[in-house]
Design a protein around this motif. Sequence first.
Motif, PDB file in Angstrom:
ATOM      1  N   LYS A  51     -36.444  16.928  -6.373  1.00 33.72           N
ATOM      2  CA  LYS A  51     -35.823  16.814  -5.157  1.00 33.72           C
ATOM      3  C   LYS A  51     -35.608  18.050  -4.545  1.00 33.72           C
ATOM      4  O   LYS A  51     -35.318  19.042  -5.105  1.00 33.72           O
ATOM      5  CB  LYS A  51     -34.310  16.373  -5.828  1.00 33.72           C
ATOM      6  N   PRO A  52     -35.307  18.250  -2.995  1.00 33.93           N
ATOM      7  CA  PRO A  52     -35.072  19.399  -2.375  1.00 33.93           C
ATOM      8  C   PRO A  52     -34.011  19.781  -2.733  1.00 33.93           C
ATOM      9  O   PRO A  52     -32.869  18.931  -2.562  1.00 33.93           O
ATOM     10  CB  PRO A  52     -35.440  18.946  -0.988  1.00 33.93           C
ATOM     11  N   TYR A  53     -33.552  21.326  -2.632  1.00 33.91           N
ATOM     12  CA  TYR A  53     -32.254  21.791  -2.926  1.00 33.91           C
ATOM     13  C   TYR A  53     -32.292  22.768  -1.842  1.00 33.91           C
ATOM     14  O   TYR A  53     -32.918  23.290  -1.352  1.00 33.91           O
ATOM     15  CB  TYR A  53     -32.381  22.592  -4.265  1.00 33.91           C
ATOM     16  N   TYR A  54     -31.044  23.431  -1.574  1.00 31.68           N
ATOM     17  CA  TYR A  54     -30.690  24.547  -0.754  1.00 31.68           C
ATOM     18  C   TYR A  54     -31.526  25.622  -1.031  1.00 31.68           C
ATOM     19  O   TYR A  54     -31.724  26.107  -2.137  1.00 31.68           O
ATOM     20  CB  TYR A  54     -29.330  24.871  -0.767  1.00 31.68           C
ATOM     21  N   GLN A  55     -32.361  26.227   0.221  1.00 31.54           N
ATOM     22  CA  GLN A  55     -33.314  27.391   0.074  1.00 31.54           C
ATOM     23  C   GLN A  55     -32.716  28.090   1.293  1.00 31.54           C
ATOM     24  O   GLN A  55     -32.692  27.641   2.324  1.00 31.54           O
ATOM     25  CB  GLN A  55     -34.812  27.152  -0.148  1.00 31.54           C
ATOM     26  N   VAL A  56     -32.282  29.337   0.963  1.00 32.14           N
ATOM     27  CA  VAL A  56     -31.823  30.216   2.325  1.00 32.14           C
ATOM     28  C   VAL A  56     -32.844  30.169   3.474  1.00 32.14           C
ATOM     29  O   VAL A  56     -32.336  30.335   4.672  1.00 32.14           O
ATOM     30  CB  VAL A  56     -31.451  31.720   2.055  1.00 32.14           C
ATOM     31  N   ARG A  57     -34.049  30.024   3.333  1.00 31.71           N
ATOM     32  CA  ARG A  57     -34.926  29.986   4.742  1.00 31.71           C
ATOM     33  C   ARG A  57     -35.428  28.655   5.118  1.00 31.71           C
ATOM     34  O   ARG A  57     -36.629  28.492   5.587  1.00 31.71           O
ATOM     35  CB  ARG A  57     -35.896  31.044   4.544  1.00 31.71           C
ATOM     36  N   ALA A  58     -34.955  27.584   4.382  1.00 33.44           N
ATOM     37  CA  ALA A  58     -35.387  26.343   4.605  1.00 33.44           C
ATOM     38  C   ALA A  58     -35.503  26.012   6.258  1.00 33.44           C
ATOM     39  O   ALA A  58     -36.296  24.983   6.712  1.00 33.44           O
ATOM     40  CB  ALA A  58     -34.775  25.289   3.705  1.00 33.44           C
ATOM     41  N   GLY A  59     -34.516  26.322   7.019  1.00 30.71           N
ATOM     42  CA  GLY A  59     -34.567  26.201   8.210  1.00 30.71           C
ATOM     43  C   GLY A  59     -35.834  26.643   9.104  1.00 30.71           C
ATOM     44  O   GLY A  59     -36.268  25.948   9.828  1.00 30.71           O
ATOM     45  N   GLU A  60     -36.459  27.633   8.709  1.00 29.36           N
ATOM     46  CA  GLU A  60     -37.627  28.395   9.180  1.00 29.36           C
ATOM     47  C   GLU A  60     -38.640  27.938   8.417  1.00 29.36           C
ATOM     48  O   GLU A  60     -39.732  27.541   9.255  1.00 29.36           O
ATOM     49  CB  GLU A  60     -37.598  29.841   9.401  1.00 29.36           C
ATOM     50  N   GLN A  61     -38.810  27.846   7.240  1.00 26.28           N
ATOM     51  CA  GLN A  61     -39.930  27.652   6.610  1.00 26.28           C
ATOM     52  C   GLN A  61     -40.188  26.106   6.101  1.00 26.28           C
ATOM     53  O   GLN A  61     -41.137  25.858   5.365  1.00 26.28           O
ATOM     54  CB  GLN A  61     -40.172  28.692   5.362  1.00 26.28           C
ATOM     55  N   GLY A  62     -39.116  25.192   5.861  1.00 29.39           N
ATOM     56  CA  GLY A  62     -38.935  23.963   5.528  1.00 29.39           C
ATOM     57  C   GLY A  62     -38.842  24.148   3.935  1.00 29.39           C
ATOM     58  O   GLY A  62     -38.759  25.363   3.316  1.00 29.39           O
ATOM     59  N   PHE A  63     -38.440  23.358   3.207  1.00 32.47           N
ATOM     60  CA  PHE A  63     -38.417  23.606   1.479  1.00 32.47           C
ATOM     61  C   PHE A  63     -39.963  23.673   1.231  1.00 32.47           C
ATOM     62  O   PHE A  63     -40.843  23.123   1.237  1.00 32.47           O
ATOM     63  CB  PHE A  63     -37.811  21.938   1.201  1.00 32.47           C
ATOM     64  N   ILE A  64     -39.654  24.808   0.150  1.00 30.24           N
ATOM     65  CA  ILE A  64     -40.978  25.094  -0.487  1.00 30.24           C
ATOM     66  C   ILE A  64     -40.772  24.486  -2.237  1.00 30.24           C
ATOM     67  O   ILE A  64     -39.966  25.283  -2.886  1.00 30.24           O
ATOM     68  CB  ILE A  64     -41.158  26.616  -0.673  1.00 30.24           C
ATOM     69  N   PRO A  65     -41.672  23.994  -2.540  1.00 29.45           N
ATOM     70  CA  PRO A  65     -41.445  23.304  -3.969  1.00 29.45           C
ATOM     71  C   PRO A  65     -42.308  24.219  -4.781  1.00 29.45           C
ATOM     72  O   PRO A  65     -42.993  25.225  -4.586  1.00 29.45           O
ATOM     73  CB  PRO A  65     -41.994  21.977  -4.037  1.00 29.45           C
ATOM     74  N   GLY A  66     -42.299  23.898  -6.240  1.00 28.78           N
ATOM     75  CA  GLY A  66     -43.061  24.704  -6.996  1.00 28.78           C
ATOM     76  C   GLY A  66     -42.407  26.274  -7.215  1.00 28.78           C
ATOM     77  O   GLY A  66     -43.338  26.895  -7.945  1.00 28.78           O
ATOM     78  N   MET A  67     -41.452  26.505  -7.054  1.00 25.11           N
ATOM     79  CA  MET A  67     -40.927  27.935  -7.187  1.00 25.11           C
ATOM     80  C   MET A  67     -40.602  27.961  -8.648  1.00 25.11           C
ATOM     81  O   MET A  67     -40.350  27.445  -9.684  1.00 25.11           O
ATOM     82  CB  MET A  67     -39.650  28.133  -6.307  1.00 25.11           C
ATOM     83  N   SER A  68     -40.567  29.796  -8.955  1.00 18.56           N
ATOM     84  CA  SER A  68     -39.970  30.115 -10.144  1.00 18.56           C
ATOM     85  C   SER A  68     -38.456  29.707 -10.167  1.00 18.56           C
ATOM     86  O   SER A  68     -37.770  29.556  -9.374  1.00 18.56           O
ATOM     87  CB  SER A  68     -40.025  31.613 -10.246  1.00 18.56           C
ATOM     88  N   VAL A  69     -37.897  29.479 -11.421  1.00 17.71           N
ATOM     89  CA  VAL A  69     -36.371  28.978 -11.781  1.00 17.71           C
ATOM     90  C   VAL A  69     -35.524  30.079 -11.148  1.00 17.71           C
ATOM     91  O   VAL A  69     -34.202  29.731 -10.573  1.00 17.71           O
ATOM     92  CB  VAL A  69     -36.278  29.014 -13.242  1.00 17.71           C
ATOM     93  N   LEU A  70     -36.155  31.375 -10.800  1.00 18.09           N
ATOM     94  CA  LEU A  70     -35.245  32.321 -10.033  1.00 18.09           C
ATOM     95  C   LEU A  70     -34.793  31.880  -8.580  1.00 18.09           C
ATOM     96  O   LEU A  70     -33.863  32.054  -8.115  1.00 18.09           O
ATOM     97  CB  LEU A  70     -35.769  33.550 -10.019  1.00 18.09           C
ATOM     98  N   ASP A  71     -35.723  31.015  -8.094  1.00 17.30           N
ATOM     99  CA  ASP A  71     -35.385  30.587  -6.732  1.00 17.30           C
ATOM    100  C   ASP A  71     -34.415  29.602  -6.641  1.00 17.30           C
ATOM    101  O   ASP A  71     -33.364  29.756  -5.947  1.00 17.30           O
ATOM    102  CB  ASP A  71     -36.520  29.702  -6.046  1.00 17.30           C
ATOM    103  N   LEU A  72     -34.087  28.786  -7.766  1.00 15.84           N
ATOM    104  CA  LEU A  72     -32.958  28.068  -8.044  1.00 15.84           C
ATOM    105  C   LEU A  72     -31.699  28.495  -8.202  1.00 15.84           C
ATOM    106  O   LEU A  72     -30.862  28.310  -7.788  1.00 15.84           O
ATOM    107  CB  LEU A  72     -33.396  27.067  -9.062  1.00 15.84           C
ATOM    108  N   ILE A  73     -31.822  29.515  -9.224  1.00 15.65           N
ATOM    109  CA  ILE A  73     -30.587  30.229  -9.655  1.00 15.65           C
ATOM    110  C   ILE A  73     -29.954  31.118  -8.525  1.00 15.65           C
ATOM    111  O   ILE A  73     -28.881  31.092  -8.127  1.00 15.65           O
ATOM    112  CB  ILE A  73     -31.243  31.224 -10.971  1.00 15.65           C
ATOM    113  N   PHE A  74     -30.800  31.683  -7.788  1.00 10.63           N
ATOM    114  CA  PHE A  74     -30.231  32.511  -6.745  1.00 10.63           C
ATOM    115  C   PHE A  74     -29.765  31.798  -5.556  1.00 10.63           C
ATOM    116  O   PHE A  74     -28.774  32.061  -4.701  1.00 10.63           O
ATOM    117  CB  PHE A  74     -31.261  33.721  -6.303  1.00 10.63           C
ATOM    118  N   ASN A  75     -30.228  30.500  -5.357  1.00 11.42           N
ATOM    119  CA  ASN A  75     -29.807  29.635  -4.351  1.00 11.42           C
ATOM    120  C   ASN A  75     -28.567  28.947  -4.676  1.00 11.42           C
ATOM    121  O   ASN A  75     -28.117  28.496  -3.658  1.00 11.42           O
ATOM    122  CB  ASN A  75     -30.904  28.976  -3.807  1.00 11.42           C
TER     123      ASN A  75
END
Length: 225
Positions: free
Chosen positions: A183-207
């Motif tokens: 499920k897409p979650y908030y990513q700080v640059r989603a407005g420019e890049q769209g949601f990017i799946p498959g990230m390190s769990v760090l992406d989830l923790i920091f966002n």
Amino acid sequence: MRTLTSNYGRFHDTTVLLLPGYYAGIGYYVLMGACGKAVVGTGELFDKRAKSVHRCSIADTNGLLRLTVPVGKPHGIPKARWTDVPLSDHGAWWHVHRVTLESAYGRTPFFEYYIDRFMPFLTPEVMESFPTIADLDMAIDTEIRKILLLETEVCYGAFPELKGEPSLSVVDQKAMPPAEMHKPYYQVRAGEQGFIPGMSVLDLIFNLGPEAPLYLSELIGTMRL
């Protein structure tokens, strides 16, 4: 009342077999959190094809970026295991990773709140404190599980011969939910890049910060093992 991590341990009688992971992906911790027990194979045979043991994916200013920890060859050990694979100091990688994380996530809501917990892995002392990739991955995993409130029983070592025991349910990393199903979650640059799946769990923790366990729990609630 529904608790924050109500789906954690949903498959409480299942043991999952996982390779070590360097800031492993979100799916890794979804699968770990879903099961009652996890065996992390630090004692498994070294396989240079298993890149996730020393590589992770993050979202930088230009999109997907991979961070890699250089490792040395376990010379003179015929059947080397991950506990025999030394870290290399090539390129002062810890400095590169720290600066890259600051650039990638410095504007996220929770970077400043959590980054100090990862600093022991991003300084020159990492080479002395964690001499092998297994040592480094175990320490990082322990810190991540604390942040994510995971209560899964975790042990490190070689995979036990469990699959032949009918009373036990055993799965491995192939049961991990595909990144495209997240499920897409908030990513700080989603407005420019769209949601990017498959990230390190760090992406989830920091966002998401303290809401990260809720996100994992929701994904676990949709799983089928």
